[in-house]
Write a protein that holds these residues in place. Structure first.
Motif, short mmCIF file in Angstrom:
data_model
loop_
_atom_site.label_atom_id
_atom_site.label_comp_id
_atom_site.label_asym_id
_atom_site.label_seq_id
_atom_site.Cartn_x
_atom_site.Cartn_y
_atom_site.Cartn_z
N ILE A 70 0.84 -1.21 0.00
CA ILE A 70 0.00 0.00 0.00
C ILE A 70 0.87 1.25 0.00
CG2 ILE A 70 -1.65 1.35 1.36
CD1 ILE A 70 -2.84 -1.37 2.30
N VAL A 71 1.91 1.27 0.83
CA VAL A 71 2.81 2.42 0.88
C VAL A 71 3.54 2.60 -0.44
CG1 VAL A 71 4.90 3.34 1.98
CG2 VAL A 71 3.10 2.33 3.39
N ASP A 72 4.05 1.51 -1.01
CA ASP A 72 4.77 1.59 -2.29
C ASP A 72 3.88 2.16 -3.39
OD1 ASP A 72 7.07 0.57 -1.15
OD2 ASP A 72 6.81 -1.45 -1.99
N ARG A 73 2.65 1.72 -3.43
CA ARG A 73 1.75 2.17 -4.51
C ARG A 73 1.23 3.58 -4.32
NH1 ARG A 73 -2.02 -2.97 -6.22
NH2 ARG A 73 -0.37 -4.53 -6.19
N ASN A 74 1.24 4.07 -3.07
CA ASN A 74 0.63 5.38 -2.80
C ASN A 74 1.62 6.43 -2.30
OD1 ASN A 74 -2.43 5.08 -3.18
ND2 ASN A 74 -1.80 3.21 -2.15
N GLN A 75 2.87 6.03 -2.03
CA GLN A 75 3.95 6.97 -1.69
C GLN A 75 3.58 7.94 -0.57
OE1 GLN A 75 7.16 6.68 -3.17
NE2 GLN A 75 6.14 4.76 -3.64
N PHE A 76 3.46 7.42 0.65
CA PHE A 76 3.25 8.26 1.81
C PHE A 76 4.14 7.78 2.95
CE2 PHE A 76 -0.01 4.97 1.97
CZ PHE A 76 0.13 4.46 3.26
N GLU A 77 4.27 8.61 3.97
CA GLU A 77 5.10 8.33 5.13
C GLU A 77 4.20 8.09 6.35
OE1 GLU A 77 8.41 8.08 4.96
OE2 GLU A 77 8.34 8.57 2.82
N PRO A 78 4.71 7.43 7.39
CA PRO A 78 3.91 7.23 8.60
C PRO A 78 3.37 8.54 9.18
CG PRO A 78 5.86 5.85 8.70
CD PRO A 78 6.01 6.73 7.49
N GLU A 79 4.11 9.63 9.05
CA GLU A 79 3.67 10.93 9.58
C GLU A 79 2.43 11.45 8.87
OE1 GLU A 79 6.99 10.54 8.35
OE2 GLU A 79 7.60 9.87 10.33
N ASP A 80 2.14 10.94 7.68
CA ASP A 80 0.97 11.37 6.91
C ASP A 80 -0.32 10.67 7.35
OD1 ASP A 80 2.68 12.92 5.28
OD2 ASP A 80 3.03 11.22 3.94
N ILE A 81 -0.20 9.66 8.21
CA ILE A 81 -1.34 8.82 8.56
C ILE A 81 -2.08 9.35 9.77
CG2 ILE A 81 -2.01 6.50 9.31
CD1 ILE A 81 0.42 5.46 7.77
N SER A 82 -3.41 9.44 9.65
CA SER A 82 -4.25 9.78 10.79
C SER A 82 -4.41 8.56 11.69
CB SER A 82 -5.63 10.25 10.34
OG SER A 82 -5.52 11.41 9.57
N CYS A 83 -4.76 7.42 11.07
CA CYS A 83 -4.91 6.18 11.83
C CYS A 83 -5.07 5.02 10.85
CB CYS A 83 -6.11 6.23 12.77
SG CYS A 83 -7.69 6.38 11.92
N ILE A 84 -4.91 3.81 11.38
CA ILE A 84 -5.13 2.60 10.60
C ILE A 84 -6.10 1.71 11.36
CG2 ILE A 84 -4.11 0.52 9.57
CD1 ILE A 84 -1.45 1.99 9.40
N TRP A 85 -7.18 1.34 10.68
CA TRP A 85 -8.12 0.34 11.19
C TRP A 85 -7.73 -1.00 10.59
CZ3 TRP A 85 -11.86 0.93 14.80
CH2 TRP A 85 -12.16 2.23 15.16
N ILE A 86 -7.63 -1.99 11.46
CA ILE A 86 -7.24 -3.34 11.04
C ILE A 86 -8.34 -4.29 11.48
CG2 ILE A 86 -5.49 -5.15 11.24
CD1 ILE A 86 -3.73 -2.74 12.50
N THR A 87 -8.84 -5.09 10.55
CA THR A 87 -9.81 -6.11 10.93
C THR A 87 -9.34 -7.47 10.46
OG1 THR A 87 -11.16 -5.89 8.94
CG2 THR A 87 -11.74 -4.48 10.81
N MET A 88 -9.84 -8.49 11.15
CA MET A 88 -9.56 -9.88 10.77
C MET A 88 -10.87 -10.64 10.84
SD MET A 88 -6.07 -10.94 12.80
CE MET A 88 -6.90 -11.07 14.35
N THR A 89 -10.97 -11.66 10.03
CA THR A 89 -12.13 -12.53 10.12
C THR A 89 -12.05 -13.31 11.43
OG1 THR A 89 -10.94 -14.10 8.71
CG2 THR A 89 -12.58 -12.70 7.64
N PRO A 90 -13.20 -13.75 11.96
CA PRO A 90 -13.21 -14.42 13.26
C PRO A 90 -12.36 -15.69 13.35
CG PRO A 90 -15.44 -13.82 12.60
CD PRO A 90 -14.54 -13.56 11.43
N ASP A 91 -12.02 -16.28 12.21
CA ASP A 91 -11.21 -17.51 12.24
C ASP A 91 -9.72 -17.23 12.46
OD1 ASP A 91 -10.89 -16.31 9.76
OD2 ASP A 91 -11.44 -18.08 8.61
#
Length: 123
Positions: free
Chosen positions: A31-52
Motif C-alpha cells: 500500500i505504501v509503495d503504490r501510494n507513496q506516503f510516510e507514517p507521519e501522513d497517517i491519521s490512523c489505521i483500522w485493522i480487521t480480521m475474520t473471526p477464524d
C-alpha cells in the motif's frame, strides 16, 4: 490536503502468528509503495480480521516496523457473515494527501483479490 481512505486486504493460509504478522507487513508495504506516503501522513489505521484468525493482533507487525510506532492502530473482528472470505486481514488507512480519490491505489493480495476484482485488476 485531503484525508483519504486507502483500503487493502490479504489472506493467510494458516491461523499462525508468523504468517499473520508477515502478511500484514507485505500488505502495508505494498500500500505504501503504490501510494507513496510516510507514517507521519497517517491519521490512523483500522485493522480487521475474520473471526477464524485469533493467533495474534496484526497491529503488532505494524507497531514493530521502523518509524511506525506512533501511528494510531485499532484492531477489530470482521462481522461473521455466511460465505464470506475466510482468513482475511483488512486495512483501512486514513492518510493526509494531496492525491485525488482516482489517484489512490487500493491493494488486494492473495485470495482477497476476490473481494474487489475491479480494483485488483489495476495492479
Amino acid at each position: 490536503m485531503y484525508n483519504r481512505g486507502i483500503r487493502g486486504a490479504t489472506t493467510v493460509i494458516n491461523n499462525e502468528k508468523k504468517e499473520i504478522l508477515d502478511e500484514t507487513v507485505v500488505l502495508l508495504k505494498e500500500i505504501v509503495d503504490r501510494n507513496q506516503f510516510e507514517p507521519e501522513d497517517i491519521s490512523c489505521i483500522w485493522i480487521t480480521m475474520t473471526p477464524d484468525l485469533d493467533a495474534i493482533f496484526p497491529a503488532l507487525a505494524i507497531r514493530e516496523m521502523e518509524g511506525w510506532n506512533m501511528v494510531p492502530l485499532m484492531c477489530a473482528v470482521e462481522a461473521a457473515v455466511q460465505n464470506s472470505l475466510p482468513q482475511c486481514i483488512r486495512l483501512m488507512i486514513q492518510v493526509n494527501t494531496t492525491k485525488s480519490q482516482q489517484e489512490i491505489r487500493h491493494v488486494y493480495l492473495n485470495e482477497a483479490k476476490r473481494l474487489r476484482p475491479d480494483l485488483a485488476l489495476s495492479e
